[in-house]
Design an enzyme around this catalytic site. Structure first.
Site, PDB file in Angstrom:
ATOM      1  N   GLU A   1       1.038  -1.148  -0.182  1.00 48.66           N
ATOM      2  CA  GLU A   1      -0.058  -0.049   0.034  1.00 48.66           C
ATOM      3  C   GLU A   1       0.903   1.200  -0.059  1.00 48.66           C
ATOM      4  O   GLU A   1       0.501   2.249  -0.554  1.00 48.66           O
ATOM      5  CB  GLU A   1      -0.938   0.085   1.189  1.00 48.66           C
ATOM      6  CG  GLU A   1      -0.189   0.283   2.462  1.00 48.66           C
ATOM      7  CD  GLU A   1      -1.230   0.190   3.626  1.00 48.66           C
ATOM      8  OE1 GLU A   1      -1.375   1.135   4.231  1.00 48.66           O
ATOM      9  OE2 GLU A   1      -1.738  -0.921   4.058  1.00 48.66           O
TER      10      GLU A   1
ATOM     11  N   GLY B   1      -4.059  -0.692   6.352  1.00 49.06           N
ATOM     12  CA  GLY B   1      -3.914  -1.774   5.702  1.00 49.06           C
ATOM     13  C   GLY B   1      -3.374  -2.975   6.345  1.00 49.06           C
ATOM     14  O   GLY B   1      -3.299  -4.002   5.634  1.00 49.06           O
TER      15      GLY B   1
END
Length: 447
Positions: free
Chosen positions: A244, A342
């Site tokens: 991410e 995340g």
């Protein structure tokens, strides 16, 4: 291009003119991380007392929005953040920011299903020859928010690198309503964290879990950078990046010939990411570089997408892990520090990946504000702490004393494993506390 330039001129306005579009009760979206709409924010702040009930939202801003700081009684505006960094953490401490709980890969879907904005203001690159404005180092939730916005304003910053896709990394001039030529401030840089010996020890343990051909995800902080450095000094090869957050460590691995991406099953040869934070070296590397692929977060962080690559190694930090194997990574009691981000996405995705490992890494101890040394492996989480990764999902936990795999383990097996990687000075008390909580722990099994 001539047609695009004519349209550009017709849509060009000042930040003050843009701020006049805001009405009481409006919901406003600001672009995320280091690409902050500085000129618009200043202009809106200058007239915020004329307005009421304004809702402003962004994600992990690197600079505190002025609109949040000038209204301490929140009569005119409330600022909301999808993930806390240092700026929002300070605002929250002053009761000037609220957190929006979510799991990162679901954010675009949450926006599409339940939210809409009256005005979205996003910082972009200057327009290219095809009429596109690039989102630069923050793809993330940007596209989803623009799709649900009644009015779209772009604020140009010439220092934003043009980041190749991927997907939905740009917006065409025909889709926007107005253009602001911004202040062109340099992007905020996030230097490498200070290297501690405990981080180096944890990194060496994690390094043993990485194989040739692994696909790596790095979270923020000093530890991932140290892991990256150790990899460059190792014999590992053919690694991939699907993360991410793209960091300086990822670029160092690429430049060292370690992160070739040749064994990835998707986005082969690409450094795939949804946002980037680091130094100017990282931002310069990203500019017009097709080695990198910027995607919305509902692609990068979708556990089903993550799992398509084999040997995914996910490395994320935590504040505490209790003997029930619950992981707290975003708050210390009710004091909010970070966000889910995340972490949960990549723990899920790494477990589903063939040969994958989702690793929660933390030092065994910390020193509190009074100078007391305390364990991060605890009997139970501090009251009020938010569980980021539930015990049913946790996979691996690592400290400087070792690493344990917890899948398929009973409560007492988990407790014994976690106590074995706690600081030795705290192990006897943890054993006692475990047995007091009816977790049957055998002291002779603690290494």
């Amino acid at each position: 291009m001539k047609t695009f330039l004519e349209e550009y001129k017709s849509k060009l306005i000042t930040a003050s003119e843009a701020a006049k579009f805001v009405k009481s009760g409006d919901r406003i979206y600001y672009s995320e991380f280091a690409i902050f709409p500085e000129a618009f924010d200043e202009a809106l702040a200058s007239r915020i007392t004329e307005l009421s009930d304004i809702y402003v939202a962004s994600t992990c801003v690197t600079k505190a929005p002025l609109v949040a700081t000038i209204d301490p009684e929140k009569k005119h505006v409330r600022y909301n953040d999808w993930h806390f960094g240092g700026a929002s953490r300070k605002l929250h401490t002053m009761d000037l920011a609220s957190y929006i709980p979510f799991t990162y890969h679901q954010a675009p879907r949450v926006v599409k299903k339940y939210l809409s904005h009256d005005i979205s203001v996003v910082t972009t690159t200057p327009m290219d020859s095809n009429g596109y404005f690039n989102f630069g180092i923050s793809n993330s939730m940007c596209g989803a928010n623009l799709l649900k916005s009644k009015k779209i304003i772009v604020e140009i910053n010439e220092n934003v690198p043009y980041c190749c896709g991927g997907n939905f990394e740009s917006i065409h001039i025909s889709k926007i309503d107005h253009i602001i030529e911004g202040k062109n401030s340099p992007l905020a840089q996030v230097p490498k964290g200070k290297i501690q010996e405990v981080d180096r020890a944890i990194a060496k343990i994690i390094l043993n879990e990485i194989e040739d051909g692994s696909t790596l995800q790095f979270g923020i902080g000093a530890l991932p950078n140290i892991v990256g450095t150790l990899i460059t000094e190792s014999d590992l090869k053919d690694l991939g990046i699907h993360s991410e957050m793209l960091t300086d460590a990822c670029i160092e691995l690429y430049e060292a010939g370690k992160a070739t991406g040749s064994k990835k099953q998707i986005d082969r040869y690409k450094l795939a990411y949804t946002f980037a934070l680091g130094t100017k070296k990282l931002y310069d590397f990203l500019h017009n570089n097709p080695t990198c692929a910027s995607y919305p977060v509902n692609y990068i962080n979708d556990p089903r997408i993550i799992a398509l690559n084999s040997k995914v190694i996910s490395i994320n930090n935590a504040l505490e892990v209790d003997l029930f194997s619950q992981v707290a990574s975003e708050s210390d009691g009710p004091r909010h520090i970070s966000g889910t981000g995340g972490q949960l996405d990549f723990i899920f995705g790494a477990f589903a990946s063939k040969g994958g490992k989702g690793i929660i890494a933390l030092s065994s101890t910390f020193t509190d504000k009074n100078g007391n040394i305390k364990s991060r492996i605890v009997p139970t989480l501090v009251p009020g702490s938010v569980v980021t990764t539930p015990r049913s999902i946790v996979h691996y936990v690592a400290t400087e004393y070792g690493i344990v795999m917890l899948k398929g383990k009973s409560t007492w097996e988990r407790a014994e494993g976690l106590i074995s990687i706690a600081h030795p000075n705290f192990r006897d008390d943890l054993i006692k506390q475990a047995n007091n909580m009816n977790i049957w722990v055998r002291s002779n099994k603690i290494a």
